[in-house]
Design a protein around this motif. Sequence first.
Motif, PDB file in Angstrom:
ATOM      1  N   GLU A   5       1.580  -1.130   0.008  1.00 21.54           N
ATOM      2  CA  GLU A   5      -0.311  -0.022   0.050  1.00 21.54           C
ATOM      3  C   GLU A   5       0.696   1.066   0.147  1.00 21.54           C
ATOM      4  O   GLU A   5       0.593   2.120  -0.836  1.00 21.54           O
ATOM      5  CB  GLU A   5      -0.639   0.400   1.039  1.00 21.54           C
ATOM      6  CG  GLU A   5      -1.834  -1.158   0.923  1.00 21.54           C
ATOM      7  CD  GLU A   5      -2.820  -1.061   2.402  1.00 21.54           C
ATOM      8  OE1 GLU A   5      -3.845  -1.704   2.108  1.00 21.54           O
ATOM      9  OE2 GLU A   5      -2.587  -0.487   3.541  1.00 21.54           O
ATOM     10  N   LEU A   6       2.225   1.185   0.840  1.00 20.90           N
ATOM     11  CA  LEU A   6       2.419   2.314   1.121  1.00 20.90           C
ATOM     12  C   LEU A   6       3.585   2.972  -0.186  1.00 20.90           C
ATOM     13  O   LEU A   6       3.907   4.032  -0.842  1.00 20.90           O
ATOM     14  CB  LEU A   6       3.556   2.372   2.362  1.00 20.90           C
ATOM     15  CG  LEU A   6       3.077   2.309   3.836  1.00 20.90           C
ATOM     16  CD1 LEU A   6       3.847   1.886   4.449  1.00 20.90           C
ATOM     17  CD2 LEU A   6       2.145   3.687   3.927  1.00 20.90           C
ATOM     18  N   ASP A   7       4.348   1.485  -0.973  1.00 21.44           N
ATOM     19  CA  ASP A   7       4.586   1.882  -1.886  1.00 21.44           C
ATOM     20  C   ASP A   7       3.794   2.139  -3.056  1.00 21.44           C
ATOM     21  O   ASP A   7       4.335   3.109  -4.286  1.00 21.44           O
ATOM     22  CB  ASP A   7       5.189   0.694  -2.519  1.00 21.44           C
ATOM     23  CG  ASP A   7       6.602  -0.151  -1.674  1.00 21.44           C
ATOM     24  OD1 ASP A   7       6.691   0.419  -0.980  1.00 21.44           O
ATOM     25  OD2 ASP A   7       6.615  -1.730  -1.896  1.00 21.44           O
ATOM     26  N   VAL A  44      -3.005   2.157  -3.883  1.00 23.26           N
ATOM     27  CA  VAL A  44      -2.796   3.500  -3.772  1.00 23.26           C
ATOM     28  C   VAL A  44      -3.794   4.554  -2.644  1.00 23.26           C
ATOM     29  O   VAL A  44      -3.192   5.401  -2.511  1.00 23.26           O
ATOM     30  CB  VAL A  44      -2.778   4.061  -5.335  1.00 23.26           C
ATOM     31  CG1 VAL A  44      -3.624   4.909  -5.568  1.00 23.26           C
ATOM     32  CG2 VAL A  44      -1.975   5.561  -4.822  1.00 23.26           C
ATOM     33  N   HIS A  45      -4.734   4.049  -2.342  1.00 24.30           N
ATOM     34  CA  HIS A  45      -5.603   5.452  -1.920  1.00 24.30           C
ATOM     35  C   HIS A  45      -6.002   5.365  -0.192  1.00 24.30           C
ATOM     36  O   HIS A  45      -6.347   5.543   0.490  1.00 24.30           O
ATOM     37  CB  HIS A  45      -6.662   5.336  -2.392  1.00 24.30           C
ATOM     38  CG  HIS A  45      -6.702   6.517  -3.961  1.00 24.30           C
ATOM     39  ND1 HIS A  45      -6.123   7.827  -3.802  1.00 24.30           N
ATOM     40  CD2 HIS A  45      -6.657   5.938  -4.927  1.00 24.30           C
ATOM     41  CE1 HIS A  45      -5.950   7.787  -5.487  1.00 24.30           C
ATOM     42  NE2 HIS A  45      -6.274   6.860  -5.918  1.00 24.30           N
ATOM     43  N   ARG A  46      -5.428   3.403   0.174  1.00 25.28           N
ATOM     44  CA  ARG A  46      -5.994   2.832   1.134  1.00 25.28           C
ATOM     45  C   ARG A  46      -4.849   3.575   2.443  1.00 25.28           C
ATOM     46  O   ARG A  46      -5.900   4.099   3.710  1.00 25.28           O
ATOM     47  CB  ARG A  46      -5.429   1.313   1.096  1.00 25.28           C
ATOM     48  CG  ARG A  46      -5.975   0.275   0.644  1.00 25.28           C
ATOM     49  CD  ARG A  46      -5.898  -0.925   0.256  1.00 25.28           C
ATOM     50  NE  ARG A  46      -6.575  -1.505  -0.548  1.00 25.28           N
ATOM     51  CZ  ARG A  46      -6.382  -2.614  -1.091  1.00 25.28           C
ATOM     52  NH1 ARG A  46      -5.432  -3.482  -0.831  1.00 25.28           N
ATOM     53  NH2 ARG A  46      -6.842  -3.678  -1.694  1.00 25.28           N
ATOM     54  N   PRO A  47      -3.740   4.211   1.848  1.00 25.90           N
ATOM     55  CA  PRO A  47      -3.074   4.829   3.198  1.00 25.90           C
ATOM     56  C   PRO A  47      -3.651   6.368   3.653  1.00 25.90           C
ATOM     57  O   PRO A  47      -3.938   5.848   4.706  1.00 25.90           O
ATOM     58  CB  PRO A  47      -1.778   5.329   2.614  1.00 25.90           C
ATOM     59  CG  PRO A  47      -1.391   3.797   1.854  1.00 25.90           C
ATOM     60  CD  PRO A  47      -3.231   3.421   0.794  1.00 25.90           C
ATOM     61  N   ALA A  48      -4.179   6.676   2.863  1.00 20.44           N
ATOM     62  CA  ALA A  48      -4.935   7.980   3.272  1.00 20.44           C
ATOM     63  C   ALA A  48      -6.629   7.968   4.280  1.00 20.44           C
ATOM     64  O   ALA A  48      -6.613   8.178   5.151  1.00 20.44           O
ATOM     65  CB  ALA A  48      -5.411   8.464   1.574  1.00 20.44           C
ATOM     66  N   VAL A  49      -7.168   6.392   3.697  1.00 21.13           N
ATOM     67  CA  VAL A  49      -7.957   6.633   4.534  1.00 21.13           C
ATOM     68  C   VAL A  49      -7.639   5.824   5.957  1.00 21.13           C
ATOM     69  O   VAL A  49      -8.550   6.292   6.525  1.00 21.13           O
ATOM     70  CB  VAL A  49      -9.107   5.105   3.590  1.00 21.13           C
ATOM     71  CG1 VAL A  49     -10.369   5.241   4.453  1.00 21.13           C
ATOM     72  CG2 VAL A  49      -9.140   5.734   2.111  1.00 21.13           C
ATOM     73  N   HIS A  50      -6.596   4.941   5.845  1.00 19.48           N
ATOM     74  CA  HIS A  50      -5.774   5.131   7.470  1.00 19.48           C
ATOM     75  C   HIS A  50      -5.655   6.099   7.903  1.00 19.48           C
ATOM     76  O   HIS A  50      -6.017   5.905   9.317  1.00 19.48           O
ATOM     77  CB  HIS A  50      -5.050   3.471   7.204  1.00 19.48           C
ATOM     78  CG  HIS A  50      -5.463   2.731   6.257  1.00 19.48           C
ATOM     79  ND1 HIS A  50      -6.895   1.775   6.787  1.00 19.48           N
ATOM     80  CD2 HIS A  50      -4.676   1.320   5.117  1.00 19.48           C
ATOM     81  CE1 HIS A  50      -6.482   0.532   6.373  1.00 19.48           C
ATOM     82  NE2 HIS A  50      -5.552   0.419   5.442  1.00 19.48           N
TER      83      HIS A  50
END
Length: 338
Positions: A5-7, A44-50
């Motif tokens: 996710e971060l990458d 690509v967008h999961r870290p923002a939601v977390h």
Amino acid sequence: MTRRELDAAGITDPELRTAYARCRHLNARHGKTYFLATRLLPVVHRPAVHALYGFARWADDIVDDLDSTATTAERAEALLRLERHLSASLRDGSRGQPVVAALADTAARYAIEPRHFTDFLRSMRSDLEVSEYATYADLRGYMHGSAAVIGLQMLPVLGTVVPREEAEPHAAALGVAFQLTNFLRDVGEDLDRGRLYLPLDLLAAHGVDRDLLQWSRDTKTGDRRITSMLRTAAHLTRDVYRQAAPGIAMLAPVSRPCIRTAFVLYGTILDAIADDGYAVLHRRAVVPRRQRAAVACDGLVRLALARTRGAPAPARPRSTAPRLHGVEGPWSSWKETA
């Protein structure tokens, strides 16, 4: 999965990667329903939601951690420190507390309006001072900051196929619907914290007051008046879901399966409450794991179809987030409708 996710999100700074991982952990531990739905978002967008939900959980823990011996004054001071730290991070990118660092980075990446976070923290502070709400209008003022702005924070991440201001009221309504669902499910636990989120005019319309609720909680004894009141609240909460529903089609196609899954999963919590006879004062309503898995599988199928059709992922916006919107729910009458 965190590394992937971060990458994908292009987050390479080791300190920030640790910060985002912390947020992901908070989201997984506290928000199991929404965490499951988040797995359906483009990587690509999961870290923002977390980051968004991790920050919300962090602030909520300051206010509600029953295991903490902190006084109300100490909790208020901790919230003030958090707000000052966030303000500095949003202003100049300064680091420190990991959850704040991840949130500030997300806000910068997606140009999320800082006042959404200010409004959120204002509602968190009110939890230290306000223990009940006389009317739904009063409660709605609280939920604007505690729930509606969460939906508005999410829109830049999810992306829309319509002008964002058209989707905003539905996003705000969805945040409110989720929170109203939580209020119903957690009414007993909230009483243990000295709080009551169901408006007093709703209670009075059914011959219920706070003392009756506390008696039912303490004695594990049901009462038809309480059941009638909770049933009405559930029906009206579903009305707010209906307000939110059109907004799903306004999202970027690859974001829709995630939000639709969350929409359905939270709706099944209302079903579980009803199936358990509205016994929320005595036990927590639980959606069976098999049912949650079935909803998630449906979301996976929808996501695969969206990708097959070549639906583009939501783009990172260049403009700031839009104006805030209130949510007008159909709560003017508390008479039972079923």
